[in-house]
Design a protein around this motif. Structure first.
Motif, mmCIF file in Angstrom:
data_model
loop_
_atom_site.group_PDB
_atom_site.id
_atom_site.type_symbol
_atom_site.label_atom_id
_atom_site.label_comp_id
_atom_site.label_asym_id
_atom_site.label_seq_id
_atom_site.Cartn_x
_atom_site.Cartn_y
_atom_site.Cartn_z
ATOM 1 N N PHE A 1 -58.603 57.253 26.869
ATOM 2 C CA PHE A 1 -58.409 58.689 26.689
ATOM 3 C C PHE A 1 -58.876 59.165 25.318
ATOM 4 C CE2 PHE A 1 -55.775 57.471 30.167
ATOM 5 C CZ PHE A 1 -55.898 58.524 31.054
ATOM 6 N N THR A 2 -59.449 58.260 24.521
ATOM 7 C CA THR A 2 -59.911 58.637 23.186
ATOM 8 C C THR A 2 -61.046 59.647 23.236
ATOM 9 O OG1 THR A 2 -61.338 56.680 23.175
ATOM 10 C CG2 THR A 2 -59.204 56.492 22.056
ATOM 11 N N HIS A 3 -61.772 59.689 24.355
ATOM 12 C CA HIS A 3 -62.867 60.652 24.489
ATOM 13 C C HIS A 3 -62.411 61.975 25.114
ATOM 14 C CE1 HIS A 3 -62.739 58.573 28.363
ATOM 15 N NE2 HIS A 3 -63.442 59.554 28.886
ATOM 16 N N ARG A 4 -61.113 62.117 25.289
ATOM 17 C CA ARG A 4 -60.500 63.345 25.821
ATOM 18 C C ARG A 4 -61.125 63.800 27.150
ATOM 19 N NH1 ARG A 4 -58.227 66.932 20.985
ATOM 20 N NH2 ARG A 4 -57.529 65.209 19.704
ATOM 21 N N PRO A 5 -60.971 63.010 28.181
ATOM 22 C CA PRO A 5 -61.540 63.365 29.481
ATOM 23 C C PRO A 5 -60.944 64.670 29.997
ATOM 24 C CG PRO A 5 -59.988 61.560 29.700
ATOM 25 C CD PRO A 5 -60.160 61.805 28.238
ATOM 26 N N SER B 1 -63.673 63.025 37.246
ATOM 27 C CA SER B 1 -65.049 62.505 37.102
ATOM 28 C C SER B 1 -65.257 61.853 35.744
ATOM 29 C CB SER B 1 -66.072 63.623 37.306
ATOM 30 O OG SER B 1 -66.048 64.067 38.631
ATOM 31 N N ASP B 2 -64.697 62.440 34.692
ATOM 32 C CA ASP B 2 -64.801 61.846 33.354
ATOM 33 C C ASP B 2 -64.112 60.480 33.303
ATOM 34 O OD1 ASP B 2 -66.115 64.121 32.466
ATOM 35 O OD2 ASP B 2 -64.374 64.934 31.394
ATOM 36 N N LEU B 3 -62.962 60.374 33.965
ATOM 37 C CA LEU B 3 -62.232 59.111 34.004
ATOM 38 C C LEU B 3 -63.022 58.052 34.768
ATOM 39 C CD1 LEU B 3 -58.650 60.508 34.712
ATOM 40 C CD2 LEU B 3 -59.543 59.678 32.523
ATOM 41 N N ALA B 4 -63.589 58.445 35.912
ATOM 42 C CA ALA B 4 -64.392 57.513 36.712
ATOM 43 C C ALA B 4 -65.640 57.090 35.944
ATOM 44 C CB ALA B 4 -64.763 58.145 38.048
ATOM 45 N N ALA B 5 -66.264 58.025 35.234
ATOM 46 C CA ALA B 5 -67.473 57.714 34.463
ATOM 47 C C ALA B 5 -67.191 56.676 33.387
ATOM 48 C CB ALA B 5 -68.058 58.979 33.850
ATOM 49 N N PHE B 6 -66.015 56.743 32.775
ATOM 50 C CA PHE B 6 -65.664 55.756 31.752
ATOM 51 C C PHE B 6 -65.674 54.351 32.353
ATOM 52 C CE2 PHE B 6 -62.762 52.986 29.534
ATOM 53 C CZ PHE B 6 -63.184 53.119 28.214
#
Length: 187
Positions: free
Chosen positions: A152-156, A160-165
């Motif tokens: 979560f350091t990239h502030r999703p 989709s942001d979580l899946a991309a990580f």
């Protein structure tokens, strides 16, 4: 396509991970051998209103999970490795004990015996002692256990942001260049 991978989507919740990894592989130009279990098809529909037709793309060969007469069931067929995303605990257990009761577990067994990368994006919580022991057994056998536990350091801002990580971590482990997943930059 020169570089080919096996991707299996098992019947665990978290089909977004399998779909996102699939899409990233296709974008990267990876030749794919795809297995979608019957339960995974149901979960894709329930979680994402998506059917198997999403995966029918050039460079992708789709197999039925009960078809053992395929090239990916043999170690003589060269691949760059295999990813199972999401990987259910039942699927993980079958692989851990060499119970090749499906094409997914057979292809994973082949991947391990040929010393190719096997990445298991496990998706379950909480984890029982049996789950943990099976993961340890597979890690010792050479598999990479990559839990669907995004940072979560990239502030999703979205699922989709979580899946991309997670997809980014998978591609990193397979040494496929990617620029879509944020990297920690420190202070």
């Amino acid at each position: 396509m020169d570089f080919q991978l096996v991707l299996a989507i098992s019947g665990a919740s978290g089909s977004v991970y399998g779909k996102d990894i699939f899409d990233r592989f296709v974008t990267a130009g990876v030749g794919l051998h795809l297995i979608v279990s019957a339960n995974a098809e149901k979960i894709l529909k329930a979680e994402m209103d998506m059917g198997i037709e999403h995966f029918q793309k050039p460079g992708v060969t789709i197999y039925k999970n009960d078809d053992f007469e395929t090239v990916i069931a043999s170690g003589s067929f060269p691949t760059g490795g295999m990813v199972i995303a999401p990987c259910s605990m039942g699927c993980l257990a079958r692989i851990a004990y060499g119970a090749s009761t499906s094409l997914t577990s057979r292809a994973a067994d082949v991947t391990l015996k040929e010393r190719r990368p096997l990445i298991l994006v496990v998706r379950e919580t909480p984890l029982s002692t049996i789950h943990l022991e099976n993961m340890l057994r597979l890690s010792r056998a050479g598999a990479t256990i990559l839990p669907a536990m995004p940072a979560f350091t990239h502030r999703p801002k979205s699922i989709s942001d979580l899946a991309a990580f997670i997809s980014g971590r998978v591609l990193d482990h397979l040494k496929i260049p990617q620029k879509f997943a944020p990297r920690y930059k420190g202070k």
